[in-house]
Design a protein around this motif. Structure first.
Motif, PDB file in Angstrom:
ATOM      1  N   ASN A   1       0.830  -1.206   0.000  1.00  0.00           N
ATOM      2  CA  ASN A   1       0.000   0.000   0.000  1.00  0.00           C
ATOM      3  C   ASN A   1       0.863   1.254   0.000  1.00  0.00           C
TER       4      ASN A   1
ATOM      5  N   MET B   1       2.166   1.946  -3.442  1.00  0.00           N
ATOM      6  CA  MET B   1       1.132   2.507  -4.315  1.00  0.00           C
ATOM      7  C   MET B   1       0.750   3.920  -3.898  1.00  0.00           C
TER       8      MET B   1
ATOM      9  N   MET C   1      -0.933   4.556  -1.022  1.00  0.00           N
ATOM     10  CA  MET C   1      -2.192   4.496  -0.279  1.00  0.00           C
ATOM     11  C   MET C   1      -1.972   4.577   1.226  1.00  0.00           C
TER      12      MET C   1
ATOM     13  N   SER D   1      -1.335   8.618  -4.961  1.00  0.00           N
ATOM     14  CA  SER D   1      -1.396   7.361  -5.709  1.00  0.00           C
ATOM     15  C   SER D   1      -1.824   7.553  -7.158  1.00  0.00           C
TER      16      SER D   1
ATOM     17  N   ALA E   1      -0.055   5.895 -10.372  1.00  0.00           N
ATOM     18  CA  ALA E   1      -0.792   5.113 -11.364  1.00  0.00           C
ATOM     19  C   ALA E   1      -0.485   5.641 -12.764  1.00  0.00           C
TER      20      ALA E   1
ATOM     21  N   ARG F   1       0.404  -0.271 -10.972  1.00  0.00           N
ATOM     22  CA  ARG F   1      -0.968  -0.665 -10.640  1.00  0.00           C
ATOM     23  C   ARG F   1      -0.928  -1.707  -9.533  1.00  0.00           C
TER      24      ARG F   1
ATOM     25  N   GLN G   1      -9.895   5.055  -2.042  1.00  0.00           N
ATOM     26  CA  GLN G   1      -8.474   4.730  -2.088  1.00  0.00           C
ATOM     27  C   GLN G   1      -8.121   3.965  -3.368  1.00  0.00           C
TER      28      GLN G   1
ATOM     29  N   SER H   1      -5.783   4.681  -6.771  1.00  0.00           N
ATOM     30  CA  SER H   1      -4.732   3.793  -7.264  1.00  0.00           C
ATOM     31  C   SER H   1      -4.929   3.463  -8.740  1.00  0.00           C
TER      32      SER H   1
END
Lengths: 236, 287
Positions: A46, A49, A51, A71, A75, A80, B175, B179
């Motif tokens: 996480n 990424m 997050m 994030s 991306a 991903r 969230q 992403s």
């Protein structure tokens, strides 16, 4: 080097879960981080990424420091994630879920050919494309999460506990797909897994994570025969 | 019969106006899980801004556009400077903030425009409508027309556009939406812009329909629309619209015919209690 994490310290809900982990992934590799439940694997993914915020340390992607990047920017750089528990959008259809993976990319993507490639990998998603994602079984949701992450043709795929809660036959199928993507489609994959046996079988290299610290690293083949790893993770 | 039809048409109009306010509220709840009580103050602000511009320029369309822009600006400011910093606390903290904003904006309106009721004597560029026993005044036609256009626009945006897909995805798992490359803070602001400009439209319509604009005009809608989004199913825009129209009709008909001794505004809460006993997730809510 595609991805490099240096001395990562990450807290999850105020408790430090990762205490200074360093690892890297080369372009074209399939690397796994194995470890027991609660070792901090999900926290690491996480954080990669964007997050979960990082307390200390740095994440570099293609030589750029992305530690503080939100994030959606990561991306946009081609990273991903297939998150723990799939986390598909329950109230969107299967096709809509896949299309979220192409947000702002529809114009630069050959959407029909991408979709048919996805459906070839996961035929069940084609059959259910108009169904709400919440009506799918756990295994189908997991496939949908992979499809959603793959449709944009990422450079780096982060895969979190994809085997959790799946029937053994599906685990085998999903790992076969990951191996195929890595070997044939040149997709770089960082895998985080409790199922050490299955993930070591398809990985080039691996790290062993124990309560937030990386205790061992090496070639997947070497780790498979390491007596400590065998005892702790392979049930031998 | 004629009276009944007339009552029904008025009831639907009231329901439509509720729907314009509640759809914005439902959108905001869907994405931030905040009960945006101050939304009703945005609606009052919209009426004032519309009236102000209209009395200066005499151009209703311009009044509408400026009012929508002003409300969007205030809506986004509320999101950025009040809700966003409070999101890390339990939900009652932003709720208290929202109530404070409602009262604060009401006071500002009172200080700026005075504590009295202003008339909104708009000249409407729409003809009335006659068909058999049905007669609709120009104002009523406007309410119907505008609401149908706005609701259709909302439906089209959320189901047929990429932005709408991103908004729905963000409201289900913000969230994960991030992403996938969705700039979720921009999606949140967009949601406030859409919700607030819809509230502005509602404010102007109410001002014209009742020919009244006053500082506390948002007070009753503030709690009534909360009841409506609960009845509709929290976060569900179609549910909120359905609940609104049903309430508008039943309020008008019950007051017109049943002669019940209850204040009209109590009905929304009786409906809320009844619906929650029968369907705790609301009319169109997800479990």
């Amino acid at each position: 080097m595609l991805l490099e994490a240096e001395n990562l310290r990450i807290a999850y809900r105020d408790i430090e879960a990762v205490h200074g982990a360093s690892f890297h992934v080369e372009e074209g590799e399939l690397v796994s981080i194995i470890g027991a439940n609660g070792a901090g694997k999900t926290t690491i993914l996480n954080a990669l990424m964007g997050m979960t915020p990082v307390k200390e340390g740095a994440v570099r992607y293609r030589g750029l420091d992305i530690t503080g990047l939100p994030s959606h920017k990561r991306a946009g750089m081609g990273i991903r994630i297939v998150p723990e528990g799939a986390r598909v959008f329950p109230q969107l259809t299967v096709l809509e879920n896949i299309m979220t993976g192409l947000y702002r990319l529809r114009k630069v993507t050959d959407v029909p050919s991408r979709l048919s490639w996805i459906y070839e990998l996961f035929p069940v998603l084609d059959e259910r494309s108009r169904q709400l994602a919440q009506t799918l079984s756990g295994g189908e949701q997991q496939q949908l999460a992979i499809a959603r992450a793959l449709v944009s043709k990422p450079r780096l795929l982060l895969v979190d506990e994809v085997s959790m809660g799946l029937m053994p036959i599906l685990v085998e199928k999903v790992f076969e797909v990951l191996r195929y993507l890595n070997r044939e489609e040149d997709l770089t994959i960082l895998l985080v897994e409790q199922n050490a046996l299955a993930s070591l079988a398809i990985s080039n290299r691996a790290y062993v994570l124990e309560t937030g610290v990386i205790t061992l690293e090496g070639e997947a083949q070497t780790l498979k025969s390491d007596p400590g790893v065998r005892k702790a993770y392979l049930g031998a | 019969m004629d009276l009944f039809l007339e009552q029904l048409l008025n009831g639907i109009a009231i329901g439509f106006i509720y729907a314009l306010i509640t759809s914005g509220l439902a959108l905001v709840y869907g994405i931030l899980r905040i009960l945006h009580v101050a939304h009703a103050a945005i609606y009052a602000l919209g009426a004032y801004a519309g009236l102000g511009i209209y009395s200066i320029t005499g151009n209703l369309f311009l009044a509408l556009i400026v009012s929508m822009a002003a409300c969007s600006l205030v809506g986004v400011a509320i999101e950025k400077f009040v809700y966003f910093p409070l999101l890390k606390y339990p939900p009652y903290v932003p709720l208290i903030g929202s109530i404070a904003l409602l009262l604060g904006i009401e006071e500002v309106l009172r200080l700026v425009a005075g504590p009295y009721i202003h008339a909104f004597p708009a000249e409407i560029p729409v003809p009335g409508f006659h068909f058999g026993p049905i007669t609709m005044s120009p104002v009523l036609v406007t309410v119907y027309l505008v609401t149908v256009i706005v609701l259709f626009g909302l439906w089209f945006l959320s189901t047929r556009t990429e932005l709408g897909l991103a908004m729905r995805a963000s409201s289900q798992d913000i969230q994960i939406a991030g992403s996938l490359g969705i700039n979720t803070s921009r999606i949140i602001s967009t949601t406030f812009i859409i919700g607030s400009s819809t509230a502005a439209v509602a404010g102007i319509l109410v001002g014209i329909y009742f020919n009244q604009v006053y500082p506390t005009m948002g007070a009753v809608p503030a709690y009534k629309t909360l009841a409506l989004i609960v009845v509709g199913g929290l976060g569900s825009v179609p549910g909120a619209v359905l609940a609104s129209v049903l309430l508008g009709i039943s309020e008008t008909l019950l007051i017109g015919y049943a002669n019940i001794p209850l204040p009209r505004d109590a009905l929304a809460f009786i409906a809320m209690i009844a619906v929650l006993m029968w369907r705790p997730q609301g009319l169109l809510g997800r479990r």
